[in-house]
Design an enzyme around this catalytic site. Structure first.
Site, PDB file in Angstrom:
ATOM      1  N   GLU A  55       2.882  -1.031  -0.522  1.00 10.69           N
ATOM      2  CA  GLU A  55       1.551  -1.552  -0.879  1.00 10.69           C
ATOM      3  C   GLU A  55       0.480  -1.005   0.053  1.00 10.69           C
ATOM      4  O   GLU A  55      -0.601  -0.612  -0.385  1.00 10.69           O
ATOM      5  CB  GLU A  55       1.546  -3.083  -0.800  1.00 10.69           C
ATOM      6  CG  GLU A  55       2.467  -3.767  -1.788  1.00 10.69           C
ATOM      7  CD  GLU A  55       3.859  -4.004  -1.235  1.00 10.69           C
ATOM      8  OE1 GLU A  55       4.355  -3.179  -0.427  1.00 10.69           O
ATOM      9  OE2 GLU A  55       4.463  -5.017  -1.624  1.00 10.69           O
ATOM     10  N   CYS A  84       4.739  -8.454   1.207  1.00  9.35           N
ATOM     11  CA  CYS A  84       4.947  -9.184   2.461  1.00  9.35           C
ATOM     12  C   CYS A  84       3.597  -9.713   2.968  1.00  9.35           C
ATOM     13  O   CYS A  84       2.521  -9.339   2.465  1.00  9.35           O
ATOM     14  CB  CYS A  84       5.606  -8.281   3.498  1.00  9.35           C
ATOM     15  SG  CYS A  84       4.459  -7.129   4.304  1.00  9.35           S
ATOM     16  N   CYS A  87       0.964  -7.107   4.021  1.00  7.30           N
ATOM     17  CA  CYS A  87       0.345  -6.414   2.881  1.00  7.30           C
ATOM     18  C   CYS A  87      -0.619  -7.339   2.139  1.00  7.30           C
ATOM     19  O   CYS A  87      -1.657  -6.898   1.649  1.00  7.30           O
ATOM     20  CB  CYS A  87       1.415  -5.893   1.938  1.00  7.30           C
ATOM     21  SG  CYS A  87       2.342  -4.517   2.667  1.00  7.30           S
TER      22      CYS A  87
HETATM   23  N1  THU Z   1       8.849  -3.363   1.724  1.00 11.84           N
HETATM   24  C1  THU Z   1       7.791  -2.877   1.008  1.00 11.84           C
HETATM   25  O1  THU Z   1       7.553  -1.667   0.948  1.00 11.84           O
HETATM   26  N2  THU Z   1       7.013  -3.775   0.366  1.00 11.84           N
HETATM   27  C2  THU Z   1       7.238  -5.106   0.321  1.00 11.84           C
HETATM   28  O2  THU Z   1       6.483  -5.833  -0.315  1.00 11.84           O
HETATM   29  C3  THU Z   1       8.377  -5.685   1.025  1.00 11.84           C
HETATM   30  C4  THU Z   1       9.147  -4.755   1.885  1.00 11.84           C
HETATM   31  C5  THU Z   1       9.749  -2.394   2.367  1.00 11.84           C
HETATM   32  C6  THU Z   1       9.683  -2.324   3.857  1.00 11.84           C
HETATM   33  C7  THU Z   1      11.062  -1.765   4.183  1.00 11.84           C
HETATM   34  O3  THU Z   1      11.012  -0.347   4.067  1.00 11.84           O
HETATM   35  C8  THU Z   1      11.955  -2.302   3.087  1.00 11.84           C
HETATM   36  O4  THU Z   1      11.089  -2.719   2.056  1.00 11.84           O
HETATM   37  C9  THU Z   1      12.842  -3.460   3.518  1.00 11.84           C
HETATM   38  O5  THU Z   1      12.100  -4.449   4.143  1.00 11.84           O
END
Ligand code: THU
Length: 128
Positions: A55, A84, A87
């Protein structure tokens, strides 16, 4: 339809994710106010804490192109995931109530929610 366009862009972005540590590729696509779509994927690092989520990479791509995020779609494997906390705060910078579409890499299920539901009470800097 714009939701399908966004989800498809997020799916394509997911395929480019760099996630050798978590093995959890995530794709995102930001819809800009001007109608353009900007993809992002998670980019992990050997120093785990330097990982950047899909994101935030999509937001950065939009901003560097002179655009402003107005909606976002997120695609992951398995059950849909919501952005998360970090984000959510970054997205809230641009539109506190933007639509957030949660989708999976394969299924047709879509959840449509909004950022103000996911992040009530976002921090907003005000000079004291
Ligand atoms: N991650 C994202 O790219 N976006 C999210 O909304 C949640 C988590 C990624 C971060 C990491 O590379 C992997 O997912 C596991 O946490």
């Amino acid at each position: 339809m714009v939701i399908e366009r966004l989800v498809e862009a997020a799916r394509r972005a997911q395929a480019t994710a760099y996630a050798p540590y978590s093995k959890f590729p995530v794709g995102a696509a930001v819809l800009a106010e001007d109608g353009r779509v900007f993809p992002g994927c998670n980019v992990e690092n050997s120093s785990f804490g330097l990982t950047v989520c899909a994101e935030r990479n999509a937001v950065a791509a939009a901003v560097v192109a002179g655009a402003r995020p107005a909606a976002v779609a997120v695609v992951a494997n398995g059950p849909a995931v919501a952005p998360c906390g970090a984000c959510r705060q970054v997205l809230a910078e641009f539109a506190a109530a933007m639509p957030v579409i949660l989708a999976t890499s394969t299924g047709g299920d879509r959840q449509v929610t909004s950022l103000d539901a996911l992040l009530p009470g976002a921090f907003v800097f005000k000079r004291p």
